[in-house]
Scaffold this motif. Structure first.
Motif, PDB file in Angstrom:
ATOM      1  N   ILE A  86      28.457  39.112  10.463  1.00 20.38           N
ATOM      2  CA  ILE A  86      29.587  40.040  10.566  1.00 20.38           C
ATOM      3  C   ILE A  86      29.240  41.207  11.476  1.00 20.38           C
ATOM      4  CG2 ILE A  86      30.954  41.664   9.236  1.00 20.38           C
ATOM      5  CD1 ILE A  86      31.102  39.671   7.043  1.00 20.38           C
ATOM      6  N   ALA A  92      41.596  31.288   8.707  1.00 23.64           N
ATOM      7  CA  ALA A  92      41.046  32.411   9.477  1.00 23.64           C
ATOM      8  C   ALA A  92      40.632  31.961  10.866  1.00 23.64           C
ATOM      9  CB  ALA A  92      39.860  33.014   8.733  1.00 23.64           C
ATOM     10  N   VAL A 111      33.091  35.622   1.207  1.00 17.72           N
ATOM     11  CA  VAL A 111      33.863  34.702   2.048  1.00 17.72           C
ATOM     12  C   VAL A 111      35.122  35.383   2.564  1.00 17.72           C
ATOM     13  CG1 VAL A 111      35.077  32.530   2.077  1.00 17.72           C
ATOM     14  CG2 VAL A 111      32.955  32.710   0.832  1.00 17.72           C
ATOM     15  N   VAL A 112      35.808  36.098   1.679  1.00 16.98           N
ATOM     16  CA  VAL A 112      37.041  36.761   2.094  1.00 16.98           C
ATOM     17  C   VAL A 112      36.750  37.848   3.128  1.00 16.98           C
ATOM     18  CG1 VAL A 112      38.923  38.199   1.274  1.00 16.98           C
ATOM     19  CG2 VAL A 112      38.243  36.218  -0.026  1.00 16.98           C
ATOM     20  N   ALA A 113      35.624  38.539   2.957  1.00 12.94           N
ATOM     21  CA  ALA A 113      35.276  39.573   3.928  1.00 12.94           C
ATOM     22  C   ALA A 113      35.013  38.960   5.292  1.00 12.94           C
ATOM     23  CB  ALA A 113      34.054  40.344   3.450  1.00 12.94           C
ATOM     24  N   ALA A 114      34.338  37.818   5.316  1.00 14.15           N
ATOM     25  CA  ALA A 114      34.074  37.169   6.603  1.00 14.15           C
ATOM     26  C   ALA A 114      35.378  36.771   7.276  1.00 14.15           C
ATOM     27  CB  ALA A 114      33.175  35.958   6.394  1.00 14.15           C
ATOM     28  N   ALA A 115      36.291  36.176   6.511  1.00 17.28           N
ATOM     29  CA  ALA A 115      37.576  35.772   7.091  1.00 17.28           C
ATOM     30  C   ALA A 115      38.362  36.979   7.574  1.00 17.28           C
ATOM     31  CB  ALA A 115      38.381  34.987   6.057  1.00 17.28           C
ATOM     32  N   VAL A 119      37.204  39.859   8.580  1.00 19.03           N
ATOM     33  CA  VAL A 119      36.626  40.429   9.798  1.00 19.03           C
ATOM     34  C   VAL A 119      37.005  39.600  11.016  1.00 19.03           C
ATOM     35  CG1 VAL A 119      34.446  40.774  10.985  1.00 19.03           C
ATOM     36  CG2 VAL A 119      34.779  41.683   8.728  1.00 19.03           C
TER      37      VAL A 119
END
Lengths: 252, 101
Positions: free
Chosen positions: A74, A168, B68-72, B74
């Motif tokens: 990230i 995503a 996982v949600v944070a990666a998506a 971002v």
């Protein structure tokens, strides 16, 4: 406070203090640094500090994932975008149009902190432990317990995250794709459209926001009404051209 | 005996507050995203702390999903930022005034 620290061994206390200092110092660095690149590096420090606290609390697998996914993927993505866009110049807390906003934000932050601490002090936990298995045991390592829980009790959310990741990726591709002008047979020449765009700029001395909206609207209106050719993506493409010309005008 | 969980919760609360203040103060959208990451990490820390205090693995499972949600988030957010930069030549929150309706 003294009683809470009474039974703590020295290594545990040392690790906790160091991790806390890294976390809070890194977080302050993210907020206060003028350069976004330095902010991203401070974010790495915070993430490593959080991984350290994970390690200390029997969350070995999550600590590894924290370092790999957050620190490795990230933050690198952040740095890629920062350097790709070239916004790594100093634009920070110095120029802030809203003077009152920073003061209010600090007040809101302090109120938030006080609220969280008060709510945590009330201790809403019911004490009902081990609804879905223990965190650690002497025989089974933490990663096995976590995998057991994820792939049995929480299998449906796990599959939902797979769908989320696919969505995503598709969304990122759609957003990052350079838009192409979709026009069927006859196409209005760019010089004509720029003349149409320049008209509101020359007439009205409105602000930037007004000019942008007016130019966008007049662009789309001219595309449909004057020539009768439907232009689908001209509205988005047209936003680039008046922006550049406005910048040039403001410079001269 | 290791550190009491309350201290971790205090650190988590401080981290969340710093992230919230940064989100309100900063103008650059990229730095605002980093502050959101700070807040997510604070919540993760609180989840892991409660998982240890209550001896319940579900807290760590939630942290896994938050990652996982944070990666998506971002990925999509940075895509939006790049798209905005292409059309607006800037990535501050003031460049998003087209969204004000």
């Amino acid at each position: 406070m003294i009683t809470m620290l009474a039974n703590v061994t020295v290594p545990d206390a040392t690790v906790f203090v160091i991790a806390s200092l890294i976390i809070i110092g890194g977080a302050l660095g993210v907020v206060l640094n003028r350069n976004p690149v330095h902010g991203a590096l401070c974010l790495v420090a915070t993430l490593f500090g959080v991984a350290l606290t994970f390690l200390e609390q029997n969350a070995d697998f999550l600590a590894a994932v924290q370092v790999i996914v957050y620190g490795g993927a990230i933050v690198v993505l952040f740095l890629f975008v920062i350097m790709l866009l070239g916004v790594d110049k100093s634009e920070g807390l110095g120029k802030e149009p809203l003077k009152l906003q920073r003061f209010l934000a600090v007040i809101v932050g302090c109120g938030l902190l006080a609220t969280i601490l008060i709510l945590a002090h009330i201790n809403w936990a019911t004490g009902a432990t081990s609804a879905s298995g223990p965190v650690s045991s002497t025989t089974t390592p933490n990663i096995n317990l976590l995998a057991n829980s994820i792939f049995t009790s929480y299998l449906l959310p796990f599959e939902a995250t797979a769908a989320l990741l696919v969505i995503a990726v598709v969304g990122a591709v759609v957003l990052a794709r350079r838009r192409t002008v979709v026009v069927s047979d006859s196409f209005e020449s760019p010089s004509d459209s720029q003349d149409v765009i320049h008209d509101p700029d020359g007439d009205s001395g409105a602000s930037d926001s007004g000019q942008d909206e007016e130019s966008g609207v007049s662009d789309s209106a001219s595309g449909t009404s004057d020539d009768g050719h439907p232009q689908i993506d001209r509205l988005f493409e047209g936003n680039e051209e008046p922006q550049d010309t406005e910048e040039e005008e403001s410079l001269t | 005996m290791s550190i009491s969980g309350n201290w971790y919760l205090v650190v988590s609360a401080i981290l969340f507050s710093i992230g919230a203040v940064g989100l309100l103060v900063r103008k650059s959208v990229l730095v605002m995203f980093m502050c959101i990451e700070l807040m997510l990490n604070a919540v993760n820390l609180a989840f892991v702390t409660y998982a240890r205090m209550l001896n319940d693995i579900a807290g760590q499972v939630v942290v896994f999903f938050v990652l996982v949600v944070a990666a998506a988030e971002v990925v999509v957010g940075l895509g939006i930022i790049v798209s905005i930069y292409r059309s607006r030549r800037g990535t501050t929150a003031d460049d998003l005034h087209i969204l004000h309706g």
